[in-house]
Design an enzyme around this catalytic site. Structure first.
Site, PDB file in Angstrom:
ATOM      1  N   ILE A  39     -26.435  19.078 -65.397  1.00 27.11           N
ATOM      2  CA  ILE A  39     -25.426  19.610 -64.298  1.00 27.11           C
ATOM      3  C   ILE A  39     -25.884  19.414 -63.046  1.00 27.11           C
ATOM      4  O   ILE A  39     -26.893  19.440 -62.721  1.00 27.11           O
ATOM      5  CB  ILE A  39     -24.697  21.290 -64.827  1.00 27.11           C
ATOM      6  CG1 ILE A  39     -25.995  22.162 -64.712  1.00 27.11           C
ATOM      7  CG2 ILE A  39     -24.251  21.072 -66.096  1.00 27.11           C
ATOM      8  CD1 ILE A  39     -25.185  23.450 -64.738  1.00 27.11           C
ATOM      9  N   ASP A  40     -24.837  19.334 -62.088  1.00 29.51           N
ATOM     10  CA  ASP A  40     -25.386  19.024 -60.601  1.00 29.51           C
ATOM     11  C   ASP A  40     -26.025  20.221 -60.041  1.00 29.51           C
ATOM     12  O   ASP A  40     -26.026  21.618 -60.712  1.00 29.51           O
ATOM     13  CB  ASP A  40     -23.962  19.076 -59.703  1.00 29.51           C
ATOM     14  CG  ASP A  40     -23.060  17.978 -59.949  1.00 29.51           C
ATOM     15  OD1 ASP A  40     -23.536  17.020 -60.812  1.00 29.51           O
ATOM     16  OD2 ASP A  40     -21.859  18.080 -59.814  1.00 29.51           O
ATOM     17  N   LYS A  41     -27.035  19.764 -59.349  1.00 28.82           N
ATOM     18  CA  LYS A  41     -27.841  21.107 -58.703  1.00 28.82           C
ATOM     19  C   LYS A  41     -27.130  22.248 -58.191  1.00 28.82           C
ATOM     20  O   LYS A  41     -27.167  23.277 -58.174  1.00 28.82           O
ATOM     21  CB  LYS A  41     -28.826  20.432 -57.563  1.00 28.82           C
ATOM     22  CG  LYS A  41     -29.586  21.499 -56.814  1.00 28.82           C
ATOM     23  CD  LYS A  41     -30.247  20.962 -55.515  1.00 28.82           C
ATOM     24  CE  LYS A  41     -29.598  20.563 -54.352  1.00 28.82           C
ATOM     25  NZ  LYS A  41     -30.151  20.239 -53.183  1.00 28.82           N
TER      26      LYS A  41
ATOM     27  N   ARG B 227     -16.046  16.658 -59.501  1.00 32.15           N
ATOM     28  CA  ARG B 227     -15.856  16.852 -58.252  1.00 32.15           C
ATOM     29  C   ARG B 227     -14.986  15.582 -57.695  1.00 32.15           C
ATOM     30  O   ARG B 227     -14.042  15.817 -56.890  1.00 32.15           O
ATOM     31  CB  ARG B 227     -16.862  16.811 -57.633  1.00 32.15           C
ATOM     32  CG  ARG B 227     -17.856  18.222 -57.954  1.00 32.15           C
ATOM     33  CD  ARG B 227     -19.224  18.458 -57.582  1.00 32.15           C
ATOM     34  NE  ARG B 227     -19.471  18.255 -56.202  1.00 32.15           N
ATOM     35  CZ  ARG B 227     -20.864  18.315 -55.795  1.00 32.15           C
ATOM     36  NH1 ARG B 227     -21.729  18.231 -56.737  1.00 32.15           N
ATOM     37  NH2 ARG B 227     -21.030  18.615 -54.501  1.00 32.15           N
TER      38      ARG B 227
END
Length: 249
Positions: free
Chosen positions: A56-58, A157
């Site tokens: 998952i994104d930072k 996003r």
């Protein structure tokens, strides 16, 4: 202000560890930011060697699974590859969608520009599908549930941005990165504007729930990750002001 812990443990056994991470942590090594804080290195101090099976994104908070041995890693990786894992995210966006449900299937190309953003590319982009559902609108914002059916970088996003909705405090895909302050959403606010701390100043995207089969027993498991302190404080304030709560549908 009390520091948010890097992670809390949701579940562990001899095969897997399920954690709830804070925003700002990589889950494994990153070729663009080799010095950034990493969840796996912190968690290995407690659990020993861990194997990443998904990302998952930072900037995203929430649920992440690690395998604890190569066999579990192989079994879980196969489930992700064959899309047997169901992932659910919650996010707060600017504006009010006119849709109740939306399927976004624009093909995506990771690392498609100078800022390493994912871009829509109908020629060489990879097939990508996200199912969105409106959970409720509150003041200038709306809560949205996202279920990515593919696993492209920044998929949620980008799919939202391409449909004219940006996640609150998104540093990459939103033109509005302004933190959310109580004084801006509560008319009767009487605090000190110079002392006020933002309710939320990071990406309002949370990996909320995941379902998968245990790598050894085959049992179907479902775990949820409570919102982090900042996002939960904002949720409570918006629920109080607008009687909309994404956790109490």
């Amino acid at each position: 202000m009390k520091r948010t812990p890097d992670y809390t443990t949701i579940y562990q056994d001899d095969q897997i560890v399920v954690l709830n991470k804070r925003s700002g942590l990589l889950i494994a090594a990153d070729r663009y930011d080799t010095e950034a804080p990493r969840l796996d290195l912190e968690a290995e101090k407690e659990f020993g060697k861990l194997f990443a099976v998904h990302r998952i994104d930072k900037d995203t908070s929430g649920i992440i699974i690690y395998a604890r041995n190569p066999e579990a890693h192989k079994a879980l990786s196969l489930q992700f590859q064959e899309r047997q894992v169901e992932k659910t995210y919650h996010c707060l966006v600017h504006g009010h969608p006119l849709w109740t449900e939306l399927k976004a299937d624009l093909p995506l190309l990771p690392d498609g520009d100078a800022r390493h953003r994912t871009v829509v590319n109908k020629k060489i982009g990879k097939p990508s599908l996200t199912e969105f559902r409106l959970l409720g609108s509150c003041g200038p914002f709306s809560w949205v549930e996202a279920k990515p059916k593919t696993g492209r970088t920044h998929q949620i996003r980008v799919h939202l941005a391409e449909n004219k909705f940006c996640i609150v405090c998104d540093p990459l895909y939103s033109g509005n990165q302004k933190p959310v302050r109580l004084s801006e959403i509560k008319r009767s606010w009487r605090g000190d504007e110079f002392e006020e701390q933002p309710l939320l100043s990071r990406l309002a995207l949370h990996a909320y729930k995941i379902s998968f089969n245990h790598p050894v027993t085959g049992e179907r498991l479902t775990f949820t990750a409570p919102y982090q302190r900042d996002m939960d404080a904002l949720r409570k304030q918006l629920a109080k002001l607008y009687d909309v709560d994404p956790l109490k549908e």
